[in-house]
Scaffold this motif. Structure first.
Motif, mmCIF file in Angstrom:
data_model
loop_
_atom_site.group_PDB
_atom_site.id
_atom_site.type_symbol
_atom_site.label_atom_id
_atom_site.label_comp_id
_atom_site.label_asym_id
_atom_site.label_seq_id
_atom_site.Cartn_x
_atom_site.Cartn_y
_atom_site.Cartn_z
ATOM 1 N N ARG A 403 0.778 -1.335 -0.087
ATOM 2 C CA ARG A 403 -0.132 -0.047 0.001
ATOM 3 C C ARG A 403 1.074 1.320 -0.040
ATOM 4 N NH1 ARG A 403 -2.888 -3.855 2.791
ATOM 5 N NH2 ARG A 403 -5.179 -3.943 2.101
ATOM 6 N N HIS A 404 1.283 1.649 -1.000
ATOM 7 C CA HIS A 404 2.451 2.613 -1.234
ATOM 8 C C HIS A 404 1.969 3.961 -0.837
ATOM 9 C CE1 HIS A 404 4.384 -0.587 -3.672
ATOM 10 N NE2 HIS A 404 5.337 -0.116 -3.422
ATOM 11 N N CYS A 405 2.832 4.582 -0.287
ATOM 12 C CA CYS A 405 2.584 6.007 0.086
ATOM 13 C C CYS A 405 2.669 6.800 -1.134
ATOM 14 C CB CYS A 405 3.771 6.539 1.107
ATOM 15 S SG CYS A 405 3.437 8.241 1.616
ATOM 16 N N TYR A 406 3.634 6.573 -2.173
ATOM 17 C CA TYR A 406 3.487 7.261 -3.123
ATOM 18 C C TYR A 406 2.410 7.151 -4.091
ATOM 19 C CZ TYR A 406 4.973 8.907 -8.157
ATOM 20 O OH TYR A 406 5.095 9.530 -9.165
ATOM 21 N N THR A 407 1.855 5.860 -4.237
ATOM 22 C CA THR A 407 0.594 5.537 -5.063
ATOM 23 C C THR A 407 -0.738 6.571 -4.161
ATOM 24 O OG1 THR A 407 1.053 3.138 -5.550
ATOM 25 C CG2 THR A 407 -1.228 3.989 -5.600
ATOM 26 N N SER A 408 -0.485 6.627 -3.023
ATOM 27 C CA SER A 408 -1.643 7.448 -2.406
ATOM 28 C C SER A 408 -1.496 8.773 -2.733
ATOM 29 C CB SER A 408 -1.467 7.148 -0.798
ATOM 30 O OG SER A 408 -1.963 6.039 -0.499
ATOM 31 N N LEU A 409 -0.079 9.386 -2.813
ATOM 32 C CA LEU A 409 0.005 10.775 -3.164
ATOM 33 C C LEU A 409 -0.315 11.014 -4.446
ATOM 34 C CD1 LEU A 409 1.551 13.334 -2.595
ATOM 35 C CD2 LEU A 409 3.775 12.325 -3.716
ATOM 36 N N CYS A 410 -0.134 10.050 -5.592
ATOM 37 C CA CYS A 410 -0.695 10.117 -6.830
ATOM 38 C C CYS A 410 -2.102 10.120 -6.821
ATOM 39 C CB CYS A 410 -0.105 8.889 -7.896
ATOM 40 S SG CYS A 410 1.499 9.093 -7.996
ATOM 41 N N HIS A 411 -2.776 9.490 -6.059
ATOM 42 C CA HIS A 411 -4.480 9.621 -5.778
ATOM 43 C C HIS A 411 -4.824 10.999 -5.421
ATOM 44 C CE1 HIS A 411 -4.702 5.378 -6.457
ATOM 45 N NE2 HIS A 411 -4.491 5.097 -5.234
ATOM 46 N N TRP A 412 -3.838 11.582 -4.522
ATOM 47 C CA TRP A 412 -4.385 12.876 -3.958
ATOM 48 C C TRP A 412 -3.952 13.841 -5.249
ATOM 49 C CZ3 TRP A 412 -0.778 17.081 -3.431
ATOM 50 C CH2 TRP A 412 -1.471 18.031 -2.488
ATOM 51 N N VAL A 413 -2.823 13.837 -5.808
ATOM 52 C CA VAL A 413 -2.598 14.764 -6.888
ATOM 53 C C VAL A 413 -3.649 14.739 -8.193
ATOM 54 C CG1 VAL A 413 -1.031 15.089 -8.933
ATOM 55 C CG2 VAL A 413 -0.027 14.828 -6.605
ATOM 56 N N GLY A 414 -4.245 13.493 -8.308
ATOM 57 C CA GLY A 414 -5.235 13.332 -9.319
ATOM 58 C C GLY A 414 -6.435 14.122 -8.733
ATOM 59 N N ALA A 415 -6.788 13.734 -7.758
ATOM 60 C CA ALA A 415 -8.105 14.348 -7.195
ATOM 61 C C ALA A 415 -7.846 15.823 -6.968
ATOM 62 C CB ALA A 415 -8.266 13.702 -5.520
ATOM 63 N N LYS A 416 -6.758 16.450 -6.730
ATOM 64 C CA LYS A 416 -6.524 17.918 -6.636
ATOM 65 C C LYS A 416 -6.695 18.290 -7.959
ATOM 66 C CE LYS A 416 -5.294 20.175 -3.495
ATOM 67 N NZ LYS A 416 -6.042 20.967 -2.283
ATOM 68 N N SER A 417 -6.330 17.760 -8.918
ATOM 69 C CA SER A 417 -6.300 18.114 -10.437
ATOM 70 C C SER A 417 -7.545 18.122 -10.950
ATOM 71 C CB SER A 417 -5.402 17.187 -11.373
ATOM 72 O OG SER A 417 -4.085 17.432 -10.909
ATOM 73 N N ALA A 418 -8.490 17.074 -10.419
ATOM 74 C CA ALA A 418 -9.780 16.834 -10.907
ATOM 75 C C ALA A 418 -10.737 18.106 -10.322
ATOM 76 C CB ALA A 418 -10.326 15.449 -10.463
#
Length: 597
Positions: A403-418
Motif C-alpha cells: 500500500r505505497h505512500c507514493y500511490t496514495s500521493l498520486c491519488h491525491w494529486v489526481g483528485a486535486k487536479s480534478a
C-alpha cells in the motif's frame, strides 16, 4: 568487470521516427527500424557476433585517438578518429526538417566521411540483421547501391565508395569525401552527394532553430539544451508518445538480472515529462504527448489501464527473451515488458494531472475539454475503486505488492487536479467527488507517517523509506516551510544517500535482492526538493556533482554505480534528462539566478 568507471562512450542521432546509437569508433552499434520498438537492424551493442553493425573504422592497432561532439545545438553527431596514417571525420545525421509544410523525417541515416589529415585507411562494414540477429540478409550489389533483403524488408546502402570494398569489407585509402546513405524500404532517387550535403545542412538548421524556440535561460543552459534535445529525439512524432529509452537490456548493474526493455511509453511519466516540456516552452511536443495520453485513457475498454503502452498505443507488450549474448555477455536480452500486466495504481492520478494542462493552459483549444469530461469522471471512479489496494507502484516490483505512500500521493494529486478541472467545467458533481477523494487519499498518506522517524514511510507500518517520498515535497503535499517537511527530507537523506551526491531509490531487498546502483532521476528529485525547501546552496552543490555522471556528450544513463560513478542501465534515459531539466528550472524559480553565472 573492471573497477574503472564504466561509461557509455556513445552518442545518438535521430529524427523522431528512429534513433541510432553511434560509438566513439564511428560504429552504429544500435539502431531499430522502422520504429523505436522494432527489431534492431544493427545490434552490436547486445551481440558483437550476431547483432550486426555499421562501422567506418581503421585497424584497431593504428587508432591513436577518437572523440565525439555534436554540431552546436543539434542532434548531428561528429566522430573524429586519428590513426597512424592520418585522421578522418564521420558526420552522422538522421534527416529532419520542414518540407511542404510538414516534418520530413525519412527512415534514412546519412553518413559523411572525410579525410582531415594524412592518408587514413578505412574499412566500411555494413551488416544489417533482422529479428534480433536471427535473420541474415541476402545481399545484392546493384548499379550504385548495396541491397540487403531481410525476410521481406529491404535495406539499401547508397554510396560513392566502391561497392566491392564494402561487400568484401576491404580497407581503402580515404583520399576524398565519401557519402553513405542507408535507407529502410524506400530507395534513394536523388543525386547522392548533393542530397547528403543538403540533408545535413537543413537538419543542422532545423535543430538550431528548434533550440532557439526553447525558453531556456543562461543558468546551466548547455546542460538543459542537451537534455531538451535528447527528450525531443525520444518522441515518436507519429503519435506523440515519448519512450523511456531507445535501448533494451542494458543492465542496471553487472550481473544484477535487472535488464529491461524501455522502448515504450510509461503513462506515469506523463506529468514529469509534460512539466519539463512546458517549462522550456515546447508547446507542440507537449500538445502531442498530452493528446497521446488522452487517447490512451479514452480508448481503454476495461476498468484498468496498463501502466506502459507501445508507441502506437497498443496495450500488448508480451515479454520474451531473445537469443542474443547481451551487453558485455550479460546473457539476457528482453523484448516487451511484463510491467504492462502489473497493477500500478499510481498511473491514474498521474494521467489526470497530465490532462490538467488541457484545461488550465490557454494554448490548448477549449473544444475538446467538454468531450473529455467523461474521461476524468471515469478516472476518478477507478481511483476510488483502488484507493486502498496494494500495488507494484512506480518501482514495478515483480513479486511484491504494498500500500505505497507514493500511490496514495498520486491519488491525491489526481483528485486535486480534478478539482481544478471541475471548476473549469463548472461541474459540481465532479468537484464533490474529487474533494471527497482528496480527503480520503490524505488520510492514506498520513497513515504512512512515522513520528519516531519524522518521515513518511513506503507504506503504513513499514520500516523502509524510498525516494518517491521526495515527491511529497516536490508536488506540494507538504508545506515546504514546515518543520515536518524539513524533518522528512533529513530522514530521507540519512537513509538513502549513497555517496557522491547519489540517492538510492530504496535500500531494502526486492525481487532481485538489494539494488547496487542508484536510479539517477531520484538524485535529480533530491536537487529539486532541496530547491523547493529553499536550500539553494545545497541544491547547487548537489547538481554540480550529478552533472559529472554524464558521458563526454552530456548524455545520462538510467543508473549510476555509487562506488565508481559508472553509467549503467538503458541509455540515454529520458527520465534522467527530464529530472535534470525540472531540477534546474526549479532552482531558477527560487533565485535571482544571474548572480550565479
Amino acid at each position: 568487470m573492471s573497477e574503472a568507471r564504466h561509461i557509455y562512450d556513445i552518442g545518438i542521432v535521430g529524427n523522431c521516427a528512429y534513433v541510432a546509437h553511434v560509438d566513439a569508433r564511428a560504429r552504429v552499434v544500435w539502431m531499430c527500424l522502422p520504429r523505436f520498438d522494432s527489431s534492431c537492424v544493427f545490434g552490436h551493442l547486445l551481440d558483437r557476433e550476431r547483432g550486426g553493425e555499421f562501422s567506418i573504422a581503421s585497424d584497431e592497432e593504428r587508432v591513436q585517438s577518437a572523440r565525439q561532439e555534436y554540431v552546436w545545438n543539434t542532434n548531428v553527431l561528429v566522430t573524429t578518429i586519428e590513426t597512424a596514417d592520418g585522421a578522418f571525420r564521420v558526420t552522422d545525421c538522421a534527416p529532419r526538417f520542414r518540407q511542404f509544410g510538414r516534418s520530413f523525417k525519412p527512415l534514412m541515416l546519412v553518413r559523411k566521411v572525410e579525410p582531415i589529415a594524412g592518408t587514413p585507411r578505412v574499412r566500411i562494414v555494413c551488416r544489417p540483421r533482422g529479428d534480433y540477429g536471427r535473420v541474415l540478409p541476402n545481399t545484392y550489389i546493384q548499379s550504385n547501391h548495396l541491397r540487403y533483403d531481410l525476410d521481406g524488408e529491404i535495406v539499401r546502402l547508397n554510396t560513392n565508395v566502391p561497392l566491392s570494398y564494402i561487400a568484401g569489407e576491404r580497407s581503402f585509402v580515404l583520399s576524398e569525401k565519401k557519402y553513405l546513405i542507408l535507407t529502410w524500404g524506400a530507395p534513394l532517387e536523388r543525386a547522392l552527394e548533393d542530397t547528403a550535403e543538403e540533408y545535413v545542412r537543413r537538419t543542422v538548421q532545423y535543430w538550431q532553430k528548434w533550440v532557439e524556440r526553447c525558453a531556456i535561460g543562461r543558468f546551466y543552459q548547455q546542460e538543459v539544451i542537451r537534455s531538451a534535445l535528447v527528450l525531443k529525439l525520444h518522441q515518436f512524432e507519429d503519435t506523440g508518445a515519448i519512450i523511456a529509452s531507445a535501448t533494451t537490456s542494458l543492465p542496471e548493474h553487472p550481473e544484477s538480472g535487472r535488464n529491461w526493455d524501455y522502448r515504450y511509453c510509461w503513462l506515469r511519466d506523463a506529468h514529469f515529462t509534460l512539466t519539463a516540456l512546458n517549462r522550456i516552452g515546447q508547446f507542440e511536443e507537449m500538445k502531442r504527448f498530452a493528446q497521446f495520453i488522452e487517447n490512451i485513457a479514452a480508448s481503454a475498454t476495461q476498468s484498468r489501464y496498463p501502466p506502459v503502452v507501445r508507441i502506437d498505443g497498443d496495450f500488448e507488450l508480451p515479454e520474451a527473451i531473445v537469443p542474443m549474448k547481451g551487453y558485455d555477455g550479460s546473457n539476457t536480452v528482453r523484448i516487451g515488458n511484463a510491467a504492462a500486466t502489473q497493477v500500478q495504481n499510481d498511473s491514474y492520478g498521474q494521467i489526470i494531472y497530465a490532462l490538467l494542462m488541457l484545461y488550465v493552459d490557454e494554448r490548448f483549444p477549449s473544444e475538446p475539454r467538454s468531450a473529455s469530461k467523461r474521461l476524468i469522471a471515469t478516472l476518478l471512479g477507478i481511483i476510488e475503486s483502488c484507493l486502498d489496494q496494494p500495488d507494484a507502484s512506480l518501482w514495478e516490483f515483480r513479486e511484491l505488492t504494498r500500500r505505497h505512500c507514493y500511490t496514495s500521493l498520486c491519488h491525491w494529486v489526481g483528485a486535486k487536479s480534478a478539482q481544478k478541472i471541475a471548476r473549469a467545467l463548472d461541474d459540481r458533481e465532479m468537484r464533490r467527488a474529487a474533494t471527497r477523494l482528496t480527503a480520503r487519499s490524505e488520510r492514506l498518506i498520513e497513515a504512512c507517517y512515522d513520528a519516531s522517524v519524522g518521515a513518511y514511510m513506503q507504506e503504513p507500518g513499514s520500516k523502509y523509506v524510498d525516494a518517491s517520498a521526495l515527491q511529497l515535497i516536490i508536488l506540494n503535499y507538504l508545506d515546504t516551510r514546515s518543520e515536518r517537511a524539513a524533518r522528512h527530507l533529513v530522514a530521507l537523506e540519512e537513509r538513502l544517500m549513497a555517496g557522491g551526491g547519489l540517492l538510492h531509490r530504496y535500500t531494502h531487498a526486492d525481487d532481485f535482492g538489494a539494488p547496487a546502483s542508484a536510479f539517477l532521476v531520484c538524485s535529480f528529485w533530491y536537487v529539486e526538493a532541496l530547491a523547493a525547501m529553499g536550500r539553494i546552496e545545497d541544491a547547487l552543490r548537489e547538481l554540480d556533482i550529478l552533472l559529472r555522471y554524464s558521458n563526454g556528450l552530456g548524455l545520462f544513463s538510467e543508473d549510476v554505480d555509487p562506488k565508481t560513478g559508472g553509467q549503467w542501465g538503458n541509455f540515454p534515459q529520458t527520465y534522467s534528462h527530464v529530472g535534470l531539466i525540472n531540477a534546474v528550472l526549479r532552482i531558477t524559480s527560487k533565485i535571482d539566478y544571474p548572480e550565479f553565472y
